[in-house]
Design a protein around this motif. Structure first.
Motif, short mmCIF file in Angstrom:
data_model
loop_
_atom_site.label_atom_id
_atom_site.label_comp_id
_atom_site.label_asym_id
_atom_site.label_seq_id
_atom_site.Cartn_x
_atom_site.Cartn_y
_atom_site.Cartn_z
N THR A 29 -38.30 -8.83 13.80
CA THR A 29 -38.82 -10.96 13.42
C THR A 29 -38.21 -10.26 11.74
O THR A 29 -38.47 -9.74 11.55
N ARG A 30 -37.19 -11.44 12.21
CA ARG A 30 -37.21 -11.35 10.64
C ARG A 30 -38.14 -12.32 9.69
O ARG A 30 -39.48 -13.10 9.54
N THR A 31 -37.98 -11.27 8.59
CA THR A 31 -39.27 -11.50 7.38
C THR A 31 -38.64 -12.78 5.89
O THR A 31 -36.96 -12.27 6.14
N GLY A 32 -39.38 -12.50 5.49
CA GLY A 32 -38.53 -13.26 4.05
C GLY A 32 -37.65 -12.69 3.40
O GLY A 32 -36.85 -12.60 2.40
N GLN A 33 -37.98 -10.53 3.06
CA GLN A 33 -36.99 -10.13 2.77
C GLN A 33 -36.14 -9.37 3.78
O GLN A 33 -35.96 -8.41 2.66
N TRP A 35 -36.23 -7.35 8.18
CA TRP A 35 -36.66 -7.72 8.90
C TRP A 35 -37.39 -6.63 8.72
O TRP A 35 -37.57 -5.21 8.83
N ARG A 36 -39.32 -7.20 10.49
CA ARG A 36 -39.47 -6.05 10.99
C ARG A 36 -39.49 -5.71 12.24
O ARG A 36 -39.03 -6.43 12.90
N ILE A 37 -39.21 -4.97 12.56
CA ILE A 37 -39.60 -3.77 13.39
C ILE A 37 -40.24 -2.96 14.35
O ILE A 37 -41.14 -2.37 13.52
N ALA A 38 -40.97 -3.65 15.36
CA ALA A 38 -42.70 -3.03 15.51
C ALA A 38 -42.41 -2.13 16.87
O ALA A 38 -42.44 -3.26 17.51
N LEU A 39 -43.33 -1.62 16.81
CA LEU A 39 -42.71 -0.47 18.38
C LEU A 39 -44.25 0.00 18.53
O LEU A 39 -44.72 0.95 18.11
N ILE A 40 -44.86 -0.08 19.92
CA ILE A 40 -45.84 0.35 20.85
C ILE A 40 -45.33 1.42 21.14
O ILE A 40 -44.76 1.40 22.21
N ILE A 41 -45.88 2.59 20.43
CA ILE A 41 -45.57 4.03 20.73
C ILE A 41 -46.53 4.78 22.12
O ILE A 41 -47.78 4.90 21.96
N THR A 42 -46.23 4.02 23.51
CA THR A 42 -46.30 5.00 24.86
C THR A 42 -46.08 6.51 25.12
O THR A 42 -46.50 6.88 25.89
N GLN A 43 -45.20 6.59 24.64
CA GLN A 43 -44.01 8.07 25.36
C GLN A 43 -44.74 8.46 23.97
O GLN A 43 -45.27 8.89 23.05
N TYR A 76 -31.03 -1.85 7.86
CA TYR A 76 -30.87 -0.32 7.32
C TYR A 76 -32.10 -0.13 6.53
O TYR A 76 -32.36 -1.38 6.05
N VAL A 77 -32.60 0.88 6.62
CA VAL A 77 -34.27 0.55 6.26
C VAL A 77 -33.94 1.12 4.68
O VAL A 77 -34.32 0.21 3.77
N LYS A 78 -33.23 1.56 4.81
CA LYS A 78 -33.20 2.53 2.91
C LYS A 78 -34.38 2.24 2.40
O LYS A 78 -35.08 3.30 2.58
N GLU A 79 -35.04 1.15 1.30
CA GLU A 79 -36.29 1.50 0.82
C GLU A 79 -37.58 1.07 1.39
O GLU A 79 -38.42 0.89 1.03
N GLY A 80 -37.10 0.35 2.50
CA GLY A 80 -38.47 -0.84 3.01
C GLY A 80 -39.58 0.72 4.16
O GLY A 80 -39.21 1.96 3.74
N ILE A 93 -41.43 -0.41 11.20
CA ILE A 93 -40.36 -0.18 10.23
C ILE A 93 -39.49 -1.79 9.71
O ILE A 93 -39.61 -2.96 10.56
N PHE A 94 -39.54 -1.53 8.70
CA PHE A 94 -39.00 -2.88 7.29
C PHE A 94 -37.84 -2.14 7.21
O PHE A 94 -36.89 -1.67 6.83
N ALA A 95 -36.85 -3.20 8.07
CA ALA A 95 -35.25 -3.07 7.25
C ALA A 95 -34.56 -4.09 5.78
O ALA A 95 -35.29 -4.91 6.64
N GLU A 96 -34.50 -3.58 5.62
CA GLU A 96 -33.96 -4.35 3.79
C GLU A 96 -32.52 -5.52 4.58
O GLU A 96 -32.49 -6.72 4.08
#
Length: 108
Positions: A29-33, A35-43, A76-80, A93-96
């Motif tokens: 998902t695009r955020t103001g600063q 991208w937000r990457i969310a994963l449901i961990i089932t494995q 690129y996650v960098k400091e996210g 995970i927030f990517a810058e």
């Protein structure tokens, strides 16, 4: 369209998550600063190792189409921040920044 999400250690190249090999629900998902990457961990995913290297992560989204060239999106996650919610079994995970390109256009 076929889509695969991969989370890797940017320095060593170790793959932590590969949704083609270990299917799991995710969203980008695009955020103001960034991208937000969310994963449901089932494995069986080593969350502690991901969090250990959280400032050295790269996230890739591969998209294959029937009628156009495949695209690669490199986040690129960098400091996210990278967080894990044990109750939801969700890593976020927030990517810058990101780069989107067609891999076939970069060859020798």
């Amino acid at each position: 369209m076929k889509e695969v999400l991969v989370v890797r250690h940017s320095v060593g190249g170790r793959t932590f998550i590969h949704t083609e090999q270990q299917p799991m629900e995710y969203s980008v998902t695009r955020t103001g600063q960034g991208w937000r990457i969310a994963l449901i961990i089932t494995q069986d995913v080593d969350i502690h190792e991901i969090l250990r290297w959280k400032q050295e992560l790269n996230v890739f989204l591969f998209r294959e189409y029937d009628d156009q060239p495949a695209k690669k999106i490199w986040f690129y996650v960098k400091e996210g921040p990278v967080t894990y919610d044990d109750q939801l079994k969700q890593i976020t995970i927030f990517a810058e920044s990101r780069i989107e390109y067609i891999p076939n256009e970069f060859g020798i």
